[in-house]
Design a protein around this motif. Structure first.
Motif, PDB file in Angstrom:
ATOM      1  N   LYS A   9       0.929  -1.239  -0.012  1.00  0.00           N
ATOM      2  CA  LYS A   9      -0.143   0.066   0.036  1.00  0.00           C
ATOM      3  C   LYS A   9       0.845   1.286  -0.008  1.00  0.00           C
ATOM      4  CE  LYS A   9      -3.522   1.909   2.794  1.00  0.00           C
ATOM      5  NZ  LYS A   9      -4.147   2.165   4.244  1.00  0.00           N
ATOM      6  N   LYS A  10       0.645   2.141  -0.755  1.00  0.00           N
ATOM      7  CA  LYS A  10       1.388   3.541  -0.947  1.00  0.00           C
ATOM      8  C   LYS A  10       1.223   4.049   0.536  1.00  0.00           C
ATOM      9  CE  LYS A  10       1.712   7.736  -3.513  1.00  0.00           C
ATOM     10  NZ  LYS A  10       2.711   7.441  -4.542  1.00  0.00           N
ATOM     11  N   GLY A  11       2.591   4.587   0.814  1.00  0.00           N
ATOM     12  CA  GLY A  11       2.923   5.220   2.046  1.00  0.00           C
ATOM     13  C   GLY A  11       3.694   4.430   3.136  1.00  0.00           C
ATOM     14  N   CYS A  12       3.989   3.081   2.644  1.00  0.00           N
ATOM     15  CA  CYS A  12       4.658   2.127   3.441  1.00  0.00           C
ATOM     16  C   CYS A  12       6.015   2.825   3.573  1.00  0.00           C
ATOM     17  CB  CYS A  12       4.721   1.006   2.600  1.00  0.00           C
ATOM     18  SG  CYS A  12       5.641  -0.370   3.372  1.00  0.00           S
ATOM     19  N   SER A  13       6.808   2.697   4.752  1.00  0.00           N
ATOM     20  CA  SER A  13       7.958   3.376   4.850  1.00  0.00           C
ATOM     21  C   SER A  13       9.106   2.596   4.111  1.00  0.00           C
ATOM     22  CB  SER A  13       8.367   3.302   6.391  1.00  0.00           C
ATOM     23  OG  SER A  13       8.687   2.065   6.789  1.00  0.00           O
ATOM     24  N   ALA A  14      10.286   3.330   3.995  1.00  0.00           N
ATOM     25  CA  ALA A  14      11.341   2.678   3.311  1.00  0.00           C
ATOM     26  C   ALA A  14      11.849   1.524   4.016  1.00  0.00           C
ATOM     27  CB  ALA A  14      12.542   3.754   2.995  1.00  0.00           C
ATOM     28  N   ALA A  15      11.936   1.620   5.592  1.00  0.00           N
ATOM     29  CA  ALA A  15      12.269   0.675   6.301  1.00  0.00           C
ATOM     30  C   ALA A  15      11.526  -0.694   6.292  1.00  0.00           C
ATOM     31  CB  ALA A  15      12.633   1.260   7.657  1.00  0.00           C
ATOM     32  N   ARG A  16      10.218  -0.453   6.199  1.00  0.00           N
ATOM     33  CA  ARG A  16       9.343  -1.450   6.074  1.00  0.00           C
ATOM     34  C   ARG A  16       9.406  -2.224   4.968  1.00  0.00           C
ATOM     35  NH1 ARG A  16       2.921  -1.972   6.476  1.00  0.00           N
ATOM     36  NH2 ARG A  16       2.779  -4.106   7.420  1.00  0.00           N
ATOM     37  N   LYS A  17       9.466  -1.353   3.608  1.00  0.00           N
ATOM     38  CA  LYS A  17       9.918  -1.966   2.315  1.00  0.00           C
ATOM     39  C   LYS A  17      11.109  -3.061   2.360  1.00  0.00           C
ATOM     40  CE  LYS A  17       7.888   1.916  -0.297  1.00  0.00           C
ATOM     41  NZ  LYS A  17       8.246   2.797  -1.284  1.00  0.00           N
ATOM     42  N   LEU A  43       9.706  -4.077  -6.036  1.00  0.00           N
ATOM     43  CA  LEU A  43       8.425  -3.694  -5.002  1.00  0.00           C
ATOM     44  C   LEU A  43       7.811  -2.049  -5.648  1.00  0.00           C
ATOM     45  CD1 LEU A  43       8.654  -3.643  -1.359  1.00  0.00           C
ATOM     46  CD2 LEU A  43       7.938  -1.700  -2.421  1.00  0.00           C
ATOM     47  N   THR A  44       6.623  -2.443  -5.542  1.00  0.00           N
ATOM     48  CA  THR A  44       5.699  -1.529  -6.127  1.00  0.00           C
ATOM     49  C   THR A  44       4.797  -0.895  -4.948  1.00  0.00           C
ATOM     50  OG1 THR A  44       4.431  -2.684  -7.309  1.00  0.00           O
ATOM     51  CG2 THR A  44       6.196  -1.703  -8.496  1.00  0.00           C
ATOM     52  N   GLU A  45       4.133   0.354  -5.229  1.00  0.00           N
ATOM     53  CA  GLU A  45       3.231   0.738  -4.269  1.00  0.00           C
ATOM     54  C   GLU A  45       1.948   0.811  -5.035  1.00  0.00           C
ATOM     55  OE1 GLU A  45       4.258   4.413  -2.549  1.00  0.00           O
ATOM     56  OE2 GLU A  45       5.412   3.667  -1.017  1.00  0.00           O
ATOM     57  N   TYR A  46       0.873   0.282  -4.422  1.00  0.00           N
ATOM     58  CA  TYR A  46      -0.411   0.674  -4.951  1.00  0.00           C
ATOM     59  C   TYR A  46      -1.415   1.771  -4.263  1.00  0.00           C
ATOM     60  CZ  TYR A  46      -2.238  -2.574  -1.301  1.00  0.00           C
ATOM     61  OH  TYR A  46      -2.529  -3.111  -0.085  1.00  0.00           O
ATOM     62  N   GLU A  47      -2.081   2.563  -4.895  1.00  0.00           N
ATOM     63  CA  GLU A  47      -3.055   3.354  -4.228  1.00  0.00           C
ATOM     64  C   GLU A  47      -4.264   2.671  -4.001  1.00  0.00           C
ATOM     65  OE1 GLU A  47      -2.860   6.555  -3.888  1.00  0.00           O
ATOM     66  OE2 GLU A  47      -1.085   7.204  -5.090  1.00  0.00           O
ATOM     67  N   PRO A  48      -4.752   3.019  -2.658  1.00  0.00           N
ATOM     68  CA  PRO A  48      -5.828   2.200  -2.069  1.00  0.00           C
ATOM     69  C   PRO A  48      -7.033   2.111  -2.815  1.00  0.00           C
ATOM     70  CG  PRO A  48      -4.884   3.452  -0.480  1.00  0.00           C
ATOM     71  CD  PRO A  48      -4.276   3.722  -1.726  1.00  0.00           C
ATOM     72  N   ASP A  49      -7.010   3.245  -3.774  1.00  0.00           N
ATOM     73  CA  ASP A  49      -8.253   3.266  -4.766  1.00  0.00           C
ATOM     74  C   ASP A  49      -8.333   2.326  -5.981  1.00  0.00           C
ATOM     75  OD1 ASP A  49      -9.835   4.906  -2.771  1.00  0.00           O
ATOM     76  OD2 ASP A  49      -9.136   6.689  -3.800  1.00  0.00           O
ATOM     77  N   ASP A  50      -6.856   1.911  -5.945  1.00  0.00           N
ATOM     78  CA  ASP A  50      -6.399   1.295  -7.433  1.00  0.00           C
ATOM     79  C   ASP A  50      -6.531  -0.220  -6.997  1.00  0.00           C
ATOM     80  OD1 ASP A  50      -6.650   3.564  -8.868  1.00  0.00           O
ATOM     81  OD2 ASP A  50      -4.388   3.676  -8.503  1.00  0.00           O
ATOM     82  N   PHE A  51      -6.853  -0.738  -6.017  1.00  0.00           N
ATOM     83  CA  PHE A  51      -6.561  -2.075  -5.893  1.00  0.00           C
ATOM     84  C   PHE A  51      -7.875  -2.692  -5.078  1.00  0.00           C
ATOM     85  CE2 PHE A  51      -4.148  -5.726  -3.284  1.00  0.00           C
ATOM     86  CZ  PHE A  51      -4.548  -6.587  -4.299  1.00  0.00           C
ATOM     87  N   PHE A  52      -8.538  -3.436  -5.613  1.00  0.00           N
ATOM     88  CA  PHE A  52      -9.739  -4.143  -5.192  1.00  0.00           C
ATOM     89  C   PHE A  52      -9.583  -5.547  -4.843  1.00  0.00           C
ATOM     90  CE2 PHE A  52     -10.772  -0.456  -7.794  1.00  0.00           C
ATOM     91  CZ  PHE A  52     -11.639   0.397  -7.108  1.00  0.00           C
ATOM     92  N   TYR A  53      -9.874  -5.763  -3.656  1.00  0.00           N
ATOM     93  CA  TYR A  53      -9.899  -7.239  -3.294  1.00  0.00           C
ATOM     94  C   TYR A  53     -10.808  -7.522  -2.110  1.00  0.00           C
ATOM     95  CZ  TYR A  53      -7.015  -4.861   0.533  1.00  0.00           C
ATOM     96  OH  TYR A  53      -6.574  -4.122   1.364  1.00  0.00           O
ATOM     97  N   SER A  54     -11.077  -8.862  -1.994  1.00  0.00           N
ATOM     98  CA  SER A  54     -12.102  -9.367  -0.950  1.00  0.00           C
ATOM     99  C   SER A  54     -11.388  -9.334   0.305  1.00  0.00           C
ATOM    100  CB  SER A  54     -12.729 -10.697  -1.308  1.00  0.00           C
ATOM    101  OG  SER A  54     -13.262 -11.251  -0.223  1.00  0.00           O
ATOM    102  N   ARG A  55     -11.944  -8.796   1.327  1.00  0.00           N
ATOM    103  CA  ARG A  55     -11.291  -8.785   2.544  1.00  0.00           C
ATOM    104  C   ARG A  55     -11.969  -9.888   3.513  1.00  0.00           C
ATOM    105  NH1 ARG A  55     -10.853  -4.229   0.811  1.00  0.00           N
ATOM    106  NH2 ARG A  55      -9.592  -2.320   1.802  1.00  0.00           N
ATOM    107  N   THR A  56     -12.731 -10.739   2.786  1.00  0.00           N
ATOM    108  CA  THR A  56     -13.317 -11.853   3.476  1.00  0.00           C
ATOM    109  C   THR A  56     -12.913 -13.193   2.757  1.00  0.00           C
ATOM    110  OG1 THR A  56     -15.464 -11.458   2.634  1.00  0.00           O
ATOM    111  CG2 THR A  56     -14.898 -10.798   4.849  1.00  0.00           C
ATOM    112  N   PHE A  57     -12.398 -13.232   1.573  1.00  0.00           N
ATOM    113  CA  PHE A  57     -12.293 -14.542   0.826  1.00  0.00           C
ATOM    114  C   PHE A  57     -11.653 -15.497   1.570  1.00  0.00           C
ATOM    115  CE2 PHE A  57      -9.596 -17.073  -2.149  1.00  0.00           C
ATOM    116  CZ  PHE A  57     -10.420 -17.592  -2.968  1.00  0.00           C
TER     117      PHE A  57
END
Length: 132
Positions: A9-17, A43-57
């Protein structure tokens, strides 16, 4: 030589990446016996509004912090090796980068040496054949 694509997700820190990449890399070394110098992880970042996924699959409760790990590698790893790889990636990312195992989505693509060129435009199958 596996090639990894990791999406966070976009905004992930460099250290966490860096911790995420290291955790995946160590899992590959430990589970499929990949040499340490075979680190190729885009490693790439995605915008939250650009990645759709099931939170319960499949009965898994995912958060808004999904990490996607796509592994392209040569055919030949057993199901047991892959099972171990997936478990070690989840364990490492939880320990090193505070990623919930529920938020780790992993899949693989397998192919043959003839599908690779890893430098100098060389056909990887020729390199394998020369090594014996």
């Amino acid at each position: 030589m596996p090639f990894i694509r990791t999406a966070v997700k976009k905004g992930c820190s460099a250290a966490r990446k860096k911790d995420i990449v290291h955790g995946i890399h160590q899992a590959l070394i430990d589970s499929i016996h990949m040499p340490e110098d075979e680190l190729f992880n885009l490693l790439t970042e995605y915008e939250p509004d650009d990645f759709f996924y099931s939170r319960t699959f499949n009965g898994i409760a995912r958060s808004d912090d999904l990490v996607v790990v796509e592994i392209t590698m040569r055919r030949g790893r057993s199901d047991a090796m892959k099972k171990d790889l997936y478990a070690k990636i989840a364990e490492n990312l939880q320990k090193c980068a505070a990623v919930s195992p529920a938020d780790i989505f992993i899949f693989t693509h397998e192919n043959d040496y003839s599908d690779w060129s890893v430098g100098n435009g060389a056909f990887a199958m020729n390199i394998v054949q020369q090594r014996g």
